[in-house]
Design a protein around this motif. Structure first.
Motif, short mmCIF file in Angstrom:
data_model
loop_
_atom_site.label_atom_id
_atom_site.label_comp_id
_atom_site.label_asym_id
_atom_site.label_seq_id
_atom_site.Cartn_x
_atom_site.Cartn_y
_atom_site.Cartn_z
N GLU A 175 28.65 56.11 76.42
CA GLU A 175 29.74 56.55 77.29
C GLU A 175 30.39 57.80 76.70
O GLU A 175 30.46 57.96 75.48
CB GLU A 175 30.80 55.45 77.44
CG GLU A 175 30.28 54.19 78.12
CD GLU A 175 31.34 53.11 78.23
OE1 GLU A 175 32.53 53.44 78.04
OE2 GLU A 175 30.98 51.95 78.50
N PHE A 176 30.85 58.67 77.59
CA PHE A 176 31.50 59.92 77.19
C PHE A 176 32.75 60.11 78.04
O PHE A 176 32.75 59.84 79.24
CB PHE A 176 30.54 61.09 77.38
CG PHE A 176 31.21 62.44 77.43
CD1 PHE A 176 31.87 62.93 76.31
CD2 PHE A 176 31.18 63.21 78.58
CE1 PHE A 176 32.50 64.17 76.35
CE2 PHE A 176 31.80 64.45 78.63
CZ PHE A 176 32.45 64.92 77.51
N ASP A 177 33.83 60.57 77.38
CA ASP A 177 35.08 60.80 78.11
C ASP A 177 35.79 62.02 77.55
O ASP A 177 35.82 62.24 76.34
CB ASP A 177 35.98 59.57 78.00
CG ASP A 177 37.20 59.65 78.92
OD1 ASP A 177 37.13 60.37 79.93
OD2 ASP A 177 38.22 58.99 78.63
N MET A 178 36.34 62.83 78.45
CA MET A 178 37.21 63.95 78.07
C MET A 178 38.63 63.56 78.41
O MET A 178 38.91 63.14 79.52
CB MET A 178 36.84 65.22 78.83
CG MET A 178 35.49 65.82 78.49
SD MET A 178 35.22 67.42 79.32
CE MET A 178 34.99 66.89 81.02
N LYS A 179 39.54 63.70 77.45
CA LYS A 179 40.91 63.30 77.72
C LYS A 179 41.88 64.11 76.87
O LYS A 179 41.49 64.94 76.05
CB LYS A 179 41.11 61.81 77.45
CG LYS A 179 40.78 61.37 76.03
CD LYS A 179 40.95 59.86 75.88
CE LYS A 179 40.69 59.41 74.45
NZ LYS A 179 40.87 57.94 74.29
N GLU A 180 43.17 63.87 77.12
CA GLU A 180 44.27 64.48 76.36
C GLU A 180 44.19 66.00 76.34
O GLU A 180 44.30 66.65 75.30
CB GLU A 180 44.28 63.92 74.92
CG GLU A 180 44.54 62.42 74.86
CD GLU A 180 44.59 61.89 73.44
OE1 GLU A 180 44.69 62.72 72.52
OE2 GLU A 180 44.54 60.68 73.26
N ILE A 181 44.01 66.59 77.53
CA ILE A 181 44.00 68.04 77.66
C ILE A 181 45.44 68.54 77.79
O ILE A 181 46.20 68.03 78.62
CB ILE A 181 43.19 68.47 78.89
CG1 ILE A 181 41.79 67.82 78.87
CG2 ILE A 181 43.08 69.98 78.98
CD1 ILE A 181 40.93 68.23 77.73
N ASP A 182 45.83 69.52 76.98
CA ASP A 182 47.16 70.11 77.12
C ASP A 182 47.23 71.04 78.32
O ASP A 182 48.16 71.01 79.12
CB ASP A 182 47.54 70.88 75.86
CG ASP A 182 48.02 69.95 74.75
OD1 ASP A 182 48.19 68.74 75.03
OD2 ASP A 182 48.20 70.42 73.62
N ARG A 183 46.23 71.92 78.42
CA ARG A 183 46.15 72.83 79.54
C ARG A 183 44.73 73.36 79.63
O ARG A 183 43.92 73.15 78.72
CB ARG A 183 47.14 73.99 79.39
CG ARG A 183 46.88 74.91 78.21
CD ARG A 183 47.98 75.94 78.05
NE ARG A 183 47.75 76.82 76.92
CZ ARG A 183 47.12 78.00 77.00
NH1 ARG A 183 46.67 78.44 78.19
NH2 ARG A 183 46.95 78.76 75.93
#
Length: 246
Positions: A175-183
């Motif tokens: 599994e892969f996830d992108m998260k916690e982006i500031d901008r």
């Protein structure tokens, strides 16, 4: 070409068992600080892969090119806008600011979880749009750069031990996830022939970058298998005894 598919095939056709560099640190899974040790190992290993490790057949992970079949398509030109995203390249994967790694050993399966935090990552890709955008006919192919600021990439790998002369890990789920982006900033280089319109569109879209990111975030599942290729091919060639002290 640094291509994830080529990466996997290169490893698969290398030798039956890879010997890791002498500088590779092994962690003792009996110790209470095992996960901290493992985090340091992953961090330092990624730094090594900032450049190709030619002695072991590993390409650089600083610029990762996805294979041609890594394509995301959404929409319908008949009733709106058909959009196609392809030719993905990720810049900066080997340069995390921080890593938190945890490996939970189980009687049947083990689970490896890695959270990689970055100051900046850049996705380059090709965008193709055909149809109508707010009543404006669109038929275009353009390069795009999407920059993520302070993102965290999470990889979760489910592992199974098996024996082929020695004990190895087999990847059975990924599994892969992108998260916690500031901008995020988005730059369509040639979406419109009118340069002023093109620049103002990019500016307006970047202002709504976080909203756009969350709208399209579910599409990351399309890229997950290509990240999994790296882990799968690597672990199939490295005996468990090379990775950990029992």
């Amino acid at each position: 070409m640094n291509n994830l598919l080529v990466y996997g095939l290169t490893l698969a056709t290398f030798c039956h068992c890879l010997q890791l560099p002498s500088s590779f640190k092994k962690c003792d899974k009996r110790r209470s600080d095992f996960n901290n040790c493992l985090s340091d190992v992953v961090y330092n290993t990624l730094k090594v892969f900032d450049k190709p490790l030619k002695s072991h057949g590993f390409p650089s992970l600083r610029y990762v090119e996805f294979p041609p079949e890594a394509v995301i398509e959404i929409g319908n030109r008949t009733y709106g806008l058909a959009q196609k995203f392809s030719k993905f390249r990720l810049a900066g994967l080997s340069q995390p600011e921080d890593i938190k790694t945890r490996l939970d050993f189980g009687p049947v399966f083990s689970t490896l979880t890695m959270e990689l935090s970055y100051s900046k990552l850049a996705w380059d890709y090709e965008y193709e749009g055909q149809g109508t955008m707010v009543l404006l006919p669109l038929n275009v192919i353009t390069p795009v750069e999407c920059v993520l600021y302070n993102p965290t990439f999470t990889f979760m790998v489910k592992l199974e031990e098996y024996n082929k002369g020695a004990t190895y890990f087999r990847v059975i789920d990924f599994e892969f996830d992108m998260k916690e982006i500031d901008r995020t900033t988005i730059n369509f280089q040639q979406l419109f022939t009118n340069r002023r319109l093109n620049d103002e569109f990019n500016s307006a879209l970047s202002e709504k970058g976080l909203q756009t990111f969350h709208i399209f975030k579910h599409l990351q599942v399309k890229l997950t298998p290509y990240f999994g290729t790296i882990f799968k091919s690597f672990l199939e060639k490295i005996p468990v005894a090379e990775l950990f002290d029992e």
